[in-house]
Enzyme design. Structure first.
Site, PDB file in Angstrom:
ATOM      1  N   ASP A  39      -3.467  13.244 -23.936  1.00 54.79           N
ATOM      2  CA  ASP A  39      -3.690  13.979 -22.660  1.00 54.79           C
ATOM      3  C   ASP A  39      -3.547  13.237 -21.319  1.00 54.79           C
ATOM      4  O   ASP A  39      -3.887  12.029 -21.465  1.00 54.79           O
ATOM      5  CB  ASP A  39      -5.310  14.381 -22.583  1.00 54.79           C
ATOM      6  CG  ASP A  39      -5.590  15.309 -21.413  1.00 54.79           C
ATOM      7  OD1 ASP A  39      -5.015  16.601 -21.454  1.00 54.79           O
ATOM      8  OD2 ASP A  39      -6.503  14.787 -20.712  1.00 54.79           O
TER       9      ASP A  39
ATOM     10  N   GLU B 239       1.489  14.031 -23.392  1.00 50.82           N
ATOM     11  CA  GLU B 239       1.501  14.988 -22.514  1.00 50.82           C
ATOM     12  C   GLU B 239       1.658  14.664 -21.122  1.00 50.82           C
ATOM     13  O   GLU B 239       0.946  13.733 -20.415  1.00 50.82           O
ATOM     14  CB  GLU B 239       0.230  15.811 -22.289  1.00 50.82           C
ATOM     15  CG  GLU B 239       0.274  17.026 -21.307  1.00 50.82           C
ATOM     16  CD  GLU B 239      -0.916  17.092 -20.434  1.00 50.82           C
ATOM     17  OE1 GLU B 239      -1.049  18.442 -19.889  1.00 50.82           O
ATOM     18  OE2 GLU B 239      -1.959  16.387 -20.343  1.00 50.82           O
TER      19      GLU B 239
END
Ligand code: GLC
Length: 531
Positions: A198, A240
């Protein structure tokens, strides 16, 4: 070829998927009960959104303990059993790894703010003023006014790129870097196949920079990759990084950083091309997309658990997208649109399929978002991005078959309106109907897996066609596919190259003559018959 190159991913929000014990929250037992469904659908790898203990200020991306499971989801044993059950079905699983920050309820932060001399203080980024790192943008524009938040206990500011309840970890501290490796080890040792990592661009801060994509950040990500390669070969790290193509390329490194990265720039341009009936945005962005290492892959997607982000488009294009797809202001969030795929398409089945066809035939490994395979809708009354995280609609029974709890005990109500509600849109009904969207998506998944050429082969556009046609060849030594897409509202007849024979890859019974008629918003996947 590494498994992830030709894999189809399925992004799954555990809380929303299937509640086995009637407490109103999905759980691991519930997921295990639905693994047959996912196997039937044909997906190769599940990406599990955060399942860790969390005060849920950011739906689990605010982690208060990295080594546990959120209580309503089950126990660690449940997690392990689920991994085994997934592997038994020849599927894989990756988990979300939140590297950038913790919750302000994490013991590290609680201790860090207990007093300035605490040994944990340096796990976070502190300052006696809020003037440092001014060049870093604010990401959650609708809720935050600064990347600094004041801690009245210790009378200093702490740094946060997302919500102020998510203090950023200080990667200049070797202790933080080591802890993250320990976390990776803990979960990889449970048998998972990798991570979706993330918010990776923001790990380090340096004065006078945007604090994104810094060399220090890349160095650390390479360290992570080295650790994974050494100890867990055959697993995947999917990054990401919501960035422009040229900034994304370094995240693959020289095959020594991420195995995969999301292709953020192409996503909004698929929607734009469809809205304008013009292939140019897609052609242009793919022309700008750099080559990646041989064993690397793009992860492509139409929608996910966040708003449809418009960060990677120009101001003008953003305005166009907002006007076209979110004329109702309530659908706008930060720099994006908080809607699901089906409603974005006005529930026009042709357009939903068309975008999926692009997802499956353009380069990259497709990532599906749970519920989009049946055309679920969204709930505008839910705050933030929660409107696209409603319960999975399994059947026409109460709560869409998601949970036996009374509605007021559900983490969020199932959608129940006439158009998108569970009585009309659900898995059971669509499984029983061979003409349903679910069967169409399933057929795309299965067909795509028979056509590995679609994963990595070069793409060659058919340029001398009207701009509303997005048509291209995908060719390697073994297979050739001609993918035809009509983005416009009028039919078009395409004459196939002379002397070559084709079969319809999605519908082998459908004869392919010398010409192919593409009705409005339609698509065909033609596989060349090799003699
Ligand atoms: C990522 C997640 C998003 C989350 C944010 C902060 O962008 O996709 O849901 O809010 O990181 O962790």
């Amino acid at each position: 070829m590494s498994w992830y190159i030709n894999a189809v991913f399925y992004e799954l929000y555990l809380r929303a998927f299937n509640d086995s014990d009637g407490d109103g929250h999905g759980d691991f037992t519930g997921l295990r009960q639905k693994l047959d469904y996912l196997q039937w659908l044909g997906v190769d790898c599940i990406w599990l959104l955060p399942i860790y203990p969390s005060p849920l200020r950011d739906d689990g991306y605010d982690i208060s303990s990295f080594f546990g499971i959120y209580p309503t989801f089950g126990f660690l044993e449940d997690f392990r059993m689920t991994v085994q059950e997934i592997h038994r079905r020849d599927m894989r699983i990756i988990a979300d790894l939140v590297v950038n920050h913790t919750s302000d309820q994490h013991p590290w932060f609680i201790e860090a703010r207990s007093n300035k001399n605490s040994p944990m203080r340096d796990f976070y980024v502190w300052s006696d003023n809020n003037e440092r790192y001014k060049d870093a943008r604010i990401i959650f524009l609708d809720t935050e006014v600064s990347n600094w938040a004041y801690d009245d206990r210790t009378e200093e500011f702490y740094w946060h790129r997302f919500y102020s309840s998510q203090p950023d970890l200080n990667y200049d501290n070797p202790g933080v870097r080591q802890e993250m490796i320990n976390i990776i080890k803990f979960w990889m040792d449970m048998g998972i196949d990798g991570f979706r990592v993330d918010a990776v661009p923001y790990l380090f801060e340096r004065e006078g920079t945007s604090c994104e994509n810094l060399p220090e950040t890349h160095n650390y990500l390479k360290e992570m990759r080295r650790f994974v390669d050494l100890n867990y070969p055959n697993s995947v790290l999917l990054g990401e990084a919501n960035q422009w193509p040229s900034d994304l390329r370094p995240y693959f490194g020289d095959s020594d950083e991420f195995h995969m990265c999301f292709h953020f720039p192409v996503m909004p341009r698929l929607y734009m091309a469809l809205a304008k009936g013009d292939r140019t945005p897609v052609v242009d962005i793919l022309a700008e997309t750099p080559e990646i290492p041989d064993n690397a892959q793009w992860a492509t997607f139409l929608r996910n658990h966040d708003e449809l982000t418009l960060e990677m488009v120009t101001e003008e294009d953003r305005q166009f997208m907002w006007d076209y797809y979110a004329s109702d202001q309530r659908y706008r969030l930060n720099l994006g649109i908080r809607r699901r795929l089906a409603p974005l398409m006005g529930n026009d089945r042709r357009k939903i399929e068309l975008l999926n066809s692009l997802l499956f035939t353009l380069p990259g490994a497709p990532v599906l978002y749970y519920g989009d395979e049946i055309g679920m809708g969204d709930d505008i009354t839910q705050p933030d991005r929660n409107g696209v995280r409603t319960p999975m609609q399994w059947s026409g029974e109460a709560n869409g078959g998601f949970s036996s709890a009374p509605v007021d005990r559900l983490y969020a109500p199932a959608i129940n309106d006439p158009e998108y509600g569970y009585r009309s849109v659900n898995v059971a009904a669509q499984q029983g109907d061979p003409d349903s969207l679910l069967h169409t998506i399933r057929n795309m998944i299965q067909t795509r897996k028979r056509l590995p050429v679609l994963a990595r082969a070069r793409l060659q556009w058919l340029e001398d066609l009207p701009t509303n046609l997005l048509c291209f060849w995908r060719r390697d030594d073994d297979q050739t596919v001609l993918a035809l897409h009509n983005l416009g509202g009028e039919a078009f007849t395409y004459t196939l190259p002379e002397g070559e024979r084709f079969r319809d890859a999605l519908d082998p019974d459908e004869a392919v003559g010398k010409t192919v008629t593409l009705p409005a918003y339609s698509y065909r996947w033609l596989q060349q018959v090799m003699d």
